[in-house]
Design a protein around this motif. Sequence first.
Motif, mmCIF file in Angstrom:
data_model
loop_
_atom_site.group_PDB
_atom_site.id
_atom_site.type_symbol
_atom_site.label_atom_id
_atom_site.label_comp_id
_atom_site.label_asym_id
_atom_site.label_seq_id
_atom_site.Cartn_x
_atom_site.Cartn_y
_atom_site.Cartn_z
ATOM 1 N N ASP A 120 -6.395 -21.001 6.360
ATOM 2 C CA ASP A 120 -4.969 -20.871 6.659
ATOM 3 C C ASP A 120 -4.806 -20.927 8.176
ATOM 4 O OD1 ASP A 120 -2.251 -20.406 6.524
ATOM 5 O OD2 ASP A 120 -2.441 -18.282 6.027
ATOM 6 N N GLU A 121 -5.024 -22.102 8.712
ATOM 7 C CA GLU A 121 -5.066 -22.304 10.158
ATOM 8 C C GLU A 121 -3.768 -21.865 10.845
ATOM 9 O OE1 GLU A 121 -5.966 -26.010 13.210
ATOM 10 O OE2 GLU A 121 -6.389 -26.240 11.078
ATOM 11 N N ASN A 122 -2.619 -22.098 10.214
ATOM 12 C CA ASN A 122 -1.323 -21.787 10.829
ATOM 13 C C ASN A 122 -0.701 -20.500 10.311
ATOM 14 O OD1 ASN A 122 -1.316 -24.177 12.423
ATOM 15 N ND2 ASN A 122 -0.808 -25.310 10.564
ATOM 16 N N TYR A 123 -1.437 -19.714 9.548
ATOM 17 C CA TYR A 123 -0.992 -18.418 9.032
ATOM 18 C C TYR A 123 0.167 -18.536 8.034
ATOM 19 C CZ TYR A 123 -0.463 -13.342 9.153
ATOM 20 O OH TYR A 123 -0.429 -12.027 8.828
ATOM 21 N N ASP A 124 0.279 -19.680 7.366
ATOM 22 C CA ASP A 124 1.351 -19.885 6.386
ATOM 23 C C ASP A 124 1.166 -18.984 5.169
ATOM 24 O OD1 ASP A 124 2.608 -21.844 7.967
ATOM 25 O OD2 ASP A 124 1.260 -23.393 7.184
ATOM 26 N N LEU A 125 -0.037 -18.962 4.602
ATOM 27 C CA LEU A 125 -0.297 -18.083 3.457
ATOM 28 C C LEU A 125 -0.194 -16.618 3.870
ATOM 29 C CD1 LEU A 125 -3.289 -19.955 1.769
ATOM 30 C CD2 LEU A 125 -0.979 -19.680 0.853
ATOM 31 N N GLY A 126 -0.677 -16.308 5.058
ATOM 32 C CA GLY A 126 -0.586 -14.940 5.563
ATOM 33 C C GLY A 126 0.855 -14.459 5.632
ATOM 34 N N LYS A 127 1.757 -15.326 6.087
ATOM 35 C CA LYS A 127 3.189 -14.982 6.140
ATOM 36 C C LYS A 127 3.747 -14.805 4.739
ATOM 37 C CE LYS A 127 4.035 -17.688 10.216
ATOM 38 N NZ LYS A 127 4.561 -18.985 10.631
ATOM 39 N N ASP A 128 3.438 -15.758 3.854
ATOM 40 C CA ASP A 128 3.941 -15.681 2.472
ATOM 41 C C ASP A 128 3.527 -14.383 1.797
ATOM 42 O OD1 ASP A 128 5.061 -18.181 2.784
ATOM 43 O OD2 ASP A 128 3.548 -19.231 1.588
ATOM 44 N N TRP A 129 2.291 -13.961 2.031
ATOM 45 C CA TRP A 129 1.739 -12.771 1.392
ATOM 46 C C TRP A 129 2.004 -11.504 2.204
ATOM 47 C CZ3 TRP A 129 -0.953 -12.027 -3.237
ATOM 48 C CH2 TRP A 129 -1.070 -13.169 -4.022
ATOM 49 N N LYS A 130 2.663 -11.638 3.359
ATOM 50 C CA LYS A 130 3.001 -10.502 4.224
ATOM 51 C C LYS A 130 1.764 -9.711 4.655
ATOM 52 C CE LYS A 130 7.584 -10.189 2.334
ATOM 53 N NZ LYS A 130 8.581 -9.449 1.627
ATOM 54 N N VAL A 131 0.705 -10.440 4.969
ATOM 55 C CA VAL A 131 -0.534 -9.807 5.429
ATOM 56 C C VAL A 131 -0.358 -9.427 6.896
ATOM 57 C CG1 VAL A 131 -2.992 -10.147 5.864
ATOM 58 C CG2 VAL A 131 -1.943 -11.101 3.804
ATOM 59 N N LYS A 132 -0.476 -8.142 7.178
ATOM 60 C CA LYS A 132 -0.302 -7.640 8.540
ATOM 61 C C LYS A 132 -1.589 -7.085 9.127
ATOM 62 C CE LYS A 132 4.469 -6.541 7.548
ATOM 63 N NZ LYS A 132 5.440 -5.514 7.225
ATOM 64 N N VAL A 133 -2.586 -6.858 8.266
ATOM 65 C CA VAL A 133 -3.839 -6.242 8.695
ATOM 66 C C VAL A 133 -4.996 -7.055 8.118
ATOM 67 C CG1 VAL A 133 -5.259 -4.157 8.522
ATOM 68 C CG2 VAL A 133 -2.786 -3.940 8.701
ATOM 69 N N THR A 134 -6.009 -7.314 8.958
ATOM 70 C CA THR A 134 -7.230 -7.920 8.443
ATOM 71 C C THR A 134 -8.347 -6.898 8.558
ATOM 72 O OG1 THR A 134 -7.734 -8.890 10.598
ATOM 73 C CG2 THR A 134 -6.635 -10.315 8.992
ATOM 74 N N PRO A 135 -9.174 -6.837 7.558
ATOM 75 C CA PRO A 135 -9.081 -7.544 6.293
ATOM 76 C C PRO A 135 -8.083 -6.878 5.337
ATOM 77 C CG PRO A 135 -11.027 -6.157 6.291
ATOM 78 C CD PRO A 135 -10.401 -6.029 7.657
ATOM 79 N N THR A 136 -7.540 -7.684 4.454
ATOM 80 C CA THR A 136 -6.733 -7.204 3.342
ATOM 81 C C THR A 136 -7.394 -7.707 2.074
ATOM 82 O OG1 THR A 136 -4.657 -7.128 4.564
ATOM 83 C CG2 THR A 136 -4.491 -7.336 2.175
ATOM 84 N N ILE A 137 -7.646 -6.790 1.156
ATOM 85 C CA ILE A 137 -8.296 -7.143 -0.108
ATOM 86 C C ILE A 137 -7.375 -6.734 -1.243
ATOM 87 C CG2 ILE A 137 -10.267 -6.742 -1.627
ATOM 88 C CD1 ILE A 137 -11.926 -6.231 0.892
#
Length: 165
Positions: A120-137
């Motif tokens: 997810d080079e451009n953080y598109d999936l991260g935005k869709d999934w509202k991921v704010k912290v890495t790692p998220t499992i």
Amino acid sequence: MKQRLLGWSKQLAIFLLLALIITAVVDVWRGKDFPKDNVPALVGMTLAGEEVDLAELSKDQAVVVYFWATWCPVCSFVSPAVDTLSEYYPVVTVALSSGENLRVKKYMQHNEYDFDVVNDENYDLGKDWKVKVTPTILIVKDGEVKWLTTGFTSLPGIWWRLMMS
């Protein structure tokens, strides 16, 4: 000596119980805005060229979804556990903002990770999934998030969440 050992055992049990409670509270707090059902689509192509469709994969089985990054220091401790788990259970991983495919591939090779990765080079999936912290499992089954944890977790921690789903 027995008294001392019993005292240490009690302290360890209390510590582990407190750690479990604190972890659960943090997971609930961090996951309060996270979509639980009607989750966003997670469809993509892995670095190995295989199509991934989380909705299809999670039908009738629990799937570990791992959002991570090459630049994340905590991920370097969690990724080996995910790699081990991926040998036995379905795992979908997403590398967030970690650079071009070649960079992520080199990182994977350097660390000898075998799990499949959607970059997810451009953080598109991260935005869709509202991921704010890495790692998220997440543990996803039948298209619903059954468990969510962020930050450090261990192989037994992930496995336990997977078995409870």
